[in-house]
Motif scaffolding. Structure first.
Motif, PDB file in Angstrom:
ATOM      1  N   GLY A   1       6.792 115.892  42.456  1.00 51.97           N
ATOM      2  CA  GLY A   1       5.615 116.159  42.054  1.00 51.97           C
ATOM      3  C   GLY A   1       4.597 115.114  42.132  1.00 51.97           C
ATOM      4  N   SER A   2       4.965 114.180  42.590  1.00 50.93           N
ATOM      5  CA  SER A   2       3.872 112.727  42.741  1.00 50.93           C
ATOM      6  C   SER A   2       2.855 113.515  43.604  1.00 50.93           C
ATOM      7  CB  SER A   2       4.512 111.781  43.426  1.00 50.93           C
ATOM      8  OG  SER A   2       5.767 111.110  42.682  1.00 50.93           O
ATOM      9  N   THR A   3       1.787 112.849  43.004  1.00 48.94           N
ATOM     10  CA  THR A   3       0.450 113.199  43.773  1.00 48.94           C
ATOM     11  C   THR A   3      -0.509 112.113  44.331  1.00 48.94           C
ATOM     12  OG1 THR A   3      -0.754 113.296  41.621  1.00 48.94           O
ATOM     13  CG2 THR A   3       0.401 115.457  42.430  1.00 48.94           C
ATOM     14  N   ALA A   4      -1.370 112.114  45.234  1.00 51.53           N
ATOM     15  CA  ALA A   4      -2.367 111.402  45.693  1.00 51.53           C
ATOM     16  C   ALA A   4      -3.287 111.981  46.077  1.00 51.53           C
ATOM     17  CB  ALA A   4      -1.772 110.681  46.792  1.00 51.53           C
TER      18      ALA A   4
ATOM     19  N   THR B   1       4.648 117.810  55.487  1.00 54.76           N
ATOM     20  CA  THR B   1       5.081 116.602  56.305  1.00 54.76           C
ATOM     21  C   THR B   1       6.704 116.582  56.039  1.00 54.76           C
ATOM     22  OG1 THR B   1       5.184 114.156  56.324  1.00 54.76           O
ATOM     23  CG2 THR B   1       4.913 115.058  54.065  1.00 54.76           C
ATOM     24  N   SER B   2       7.349 115.887  57.076  1.00 54.16           N
ATOM     25  CA  SER B   2       8.734 115.749  57.085  1.00 54.16           C
ATOM     26  C   SER B   2       9.465 114.424  56.644  1.00 54.16           C
ATOM     27  CB  SER B   2       9.187 115.987  58.539  1.00 54.16           C
ATOM     28  OG  SER B   2       8.835 117.495  59.035  1.00 54.16           O
ATOM     29  N   GLY B   3       8.371 113.475  56.273  1.00 51.61           N
ATOM     30  CA  GLY B   3       8.780 112.256  55.663  1.00 51.61           C
ATOM     31  C   GLY B   3       7.861 111.535  55.096  1.00 51.61           C
ATOM     32  N   GLY B   4       8.113 110.504  54.640  1.00 48.53           N
ATOM     33  CA  GLY B   4       7.078 109.488  54.069  1.00 48.53           C
ATOM     34  C   GLY B   4       6.672 109.798  52.706  1.00 48.53           C
ATOM     35  N   SER B   5       5.658 109.090  52.363  1.00 49.54           N
ATOM     36  CA  SER B   5       5.431 109.576  51.023  1.00 49.54           C
ATOM     37  C   SER B   5       3.989 110.187  50.915  1.00 49.54           C
ATOM     38  CB  SER B   5       5.149 108.082  50.170  1.00 49.54           C
ATOM     39  OG  SER B   5       3.910 107.215  50.719  1.00 49.54           O
ATOM     40  N   VAL B   6       3.591 110.562  49.529  1.00 52.31           N
ATOM     41  CA  VAL B   6       2.223 111.041  49.474  1.00 52.31           C
ATOM     42  C   VAL B   6       0.987 110.290  49.562  1.00 52.31           C
ATOM     43  CG1 VAL B   6       2.984 112.980  48.007  1.00 52.31           C
ATOM     44  CG2 VAL B   6       2.303 110.864  46.970  1.00 52.31           C
ATOM     45  N   TRP B   7       1.347 108.856  49.669  1.00 55.49           N
ATOM     46  CA  TRP B   7       0.363 107.772  49.644  1.00 55.49           C
ATOM     47  C   TRP B   7       0.090 107.298  51.081  1.00 55.49           C
ATOM     48  CZ3 TRP B   7       4.155 107.656  46.188  1.00 55.49           C
ATOM     49  CH2 TRP B   7       3.837 107.985  44.554  1.00 55.49           C
ATOM     50  N   SER B   8       0.993 107.708  51.929  1.00 51.88           N
ATOM     51  CA  SER B   8       0.865 107.747  53.435  1.00 51.88           C
ATOM     52  C   SER B   8       1.136 108.926  54.212  1.00 51.88           C
ATOM     53  CB  SER B   8       1.598 106.396  53.915  1.00 51.88           C
ATOM     54  OG  SER B   8       3.159 106.632  53.736  1.00 51.88           O
ATOM     55  N   PHE B   9       0.634 109.834  53.922  1.00 55.93           N
ATOM     56  CA  PHE B   9       0.778 111.304  54.295  1.00 55.93           C
ATOM     57  C   PHE B   9       0.489 111.426  55.857  1.00 55.93           C
ATOM     58  CE2 PHE B   9       1.863 115.553  52.885  1.00 55.93           C
ATOM     59  CZ  PHE B   9       1.250 116.402  53.919  1.00 55.93           C
ATOM     60  N   ARG B  10       1.523 111.858  56.355  1.00 59.82           N
ATOM     61  CA  ARG B  10       1.674 112.220  57.922  1.00 59.82           C
ATOM     62  C   ARG B  10       1.837 113.344  58.199  1.00 59.82           C
ATOM     63  NH1 ARG B  10       3.353 106.724  57.534  1.00 59.82           N
ATOM     64  NH2 ARG B  10       2.048 105.087  58.765  1.00 59.82           N
ATOM     65  N   PRO B  11       1.143 114.375  58.600  1.00 62.05           N
ATOM     66  CA  PRO B  11       1.511 115.966  58.740  1.00 62.05           C
ATOM     67  C   PRO B  11       2.168 115.964  60.061  1.00 62.05           C
ATOM     68  CG  PRO B  11      -1.003 115.325  58.515  1.00 62.05           C
ATOM     69  CD  PRO B  11      -0.352 113.793  58.668  1.00 62.05           C
ATOM     70  N   SER B  12       3.093 116.864  59.626  1.00 59.85           N
ATOM     71  CA  SER B  12       4.126 117.499  60.720  1.00 59.85           C
ATOM     72  C   SER B  12       3.490 118.804  61.350  1.00 59.85           C
ATOM     73  CB  SER B  12       5.340 117.506  60.423  1.00 59.85           C
ATOM     74  OG  SER B  12       5.876 116.295  59.988  1.00 59.85           O
ATOM     75  N   TYR B  13       3.028 119.633  60.471  1.00 62.26           N
ATOM     76  CA  TYR B  13       2.424 120.942  60.660  1.00 62.26           C
ATOM     77  C   TYR B  13       1.154 121.095  60.039  1.00 62.26           C
ATOM     78  CZ  TYR B  13       7.308 121.281  61.325  1.00 62.26           C
ATOM     79  OH  TYR B  13       8.820 121.225  61.758  1.00 62.26           O
ATOM     80  N   TRP B  14       0.427 121.978  60.785  1.00 58.81           N
ATOM     81  CA  TRP B  14      -0.884 122.250  60.132  1.00 58.81           C
ATOM     82  C   TRP B  14      -1.229 123.532  60.002  1.00 58.81           C
ATOM     83  CZ3 TRP B  14      -4.367 118.680  58.720  1.00 58.81           C
ATOM     84  CH2 TRP B  14      -4.279 117.265  59.283  1.00 58.81           C
TER      85      TRP B  14
END
Length: 121
Positions: free
Chosen positions: A55-58, A98-111
């Motif tokens: 539930g962490s947010t950015a 996103t399939s990986g990473g953190s909410v602070w460096s969000f890299r979308p996998s799907y849109w």
């Protein structure tokens, strides 16, 4: 097939509120969800993100204190509550997974397909 279906956009006066929803379907491994937006003639920008597990947010600085992202894991749905909307919030809002990473460096996998939010002054 992975799908992100958004809803909740519309037209609102400055100072008003809207809530966007995004539901993730299909067989995919997703660790988090996020919202981005793109105004006319501007680049797409990050708005907010949330982790499914913790539930962490950015948030982007421009929306902190006004927007709140939340999730319902059972429904695989995320929400973006937008309060005290300003004309500069006008944009197409896109949901992303996103399939990986953190909410602070969000890299979308799907849109998602995007939903229009228009704030009148």
């Amino acid at each position: 097939q992975v799908q992100l279906v958004e809803s909740g956009g519309g037209l609102v006066q400055a100072g008003g509120s809207l809530r966007l929803s995004c539901t993730l379907s299909g067989r995919t491994f997703s660790v988090g969800m996020g919202w981005f937006r793109q105004a006319p003639e501007k680049e797409r920008e990050f708005v907010a993100a949330i982790s499914w597990s913790s539930g962490s947010t950015a948030y982007a600085d421009s929306v902190k204190g006004r927007f709140t992202i939340s999730r319902d894991n059972a429904k695989r749905t995320v929400y973006l509550q937008m309060n005290n909307l300003k004309p500069e919030d006008t944009a197409v809002y896109y949901c992303a997974a996103t399939s990986g990473g953190s909410v602070w460096s969000f890299r979308p996998s799907y849109w998602g397909q995007g939903t229009q939010v228009t704030v009148s002054s």
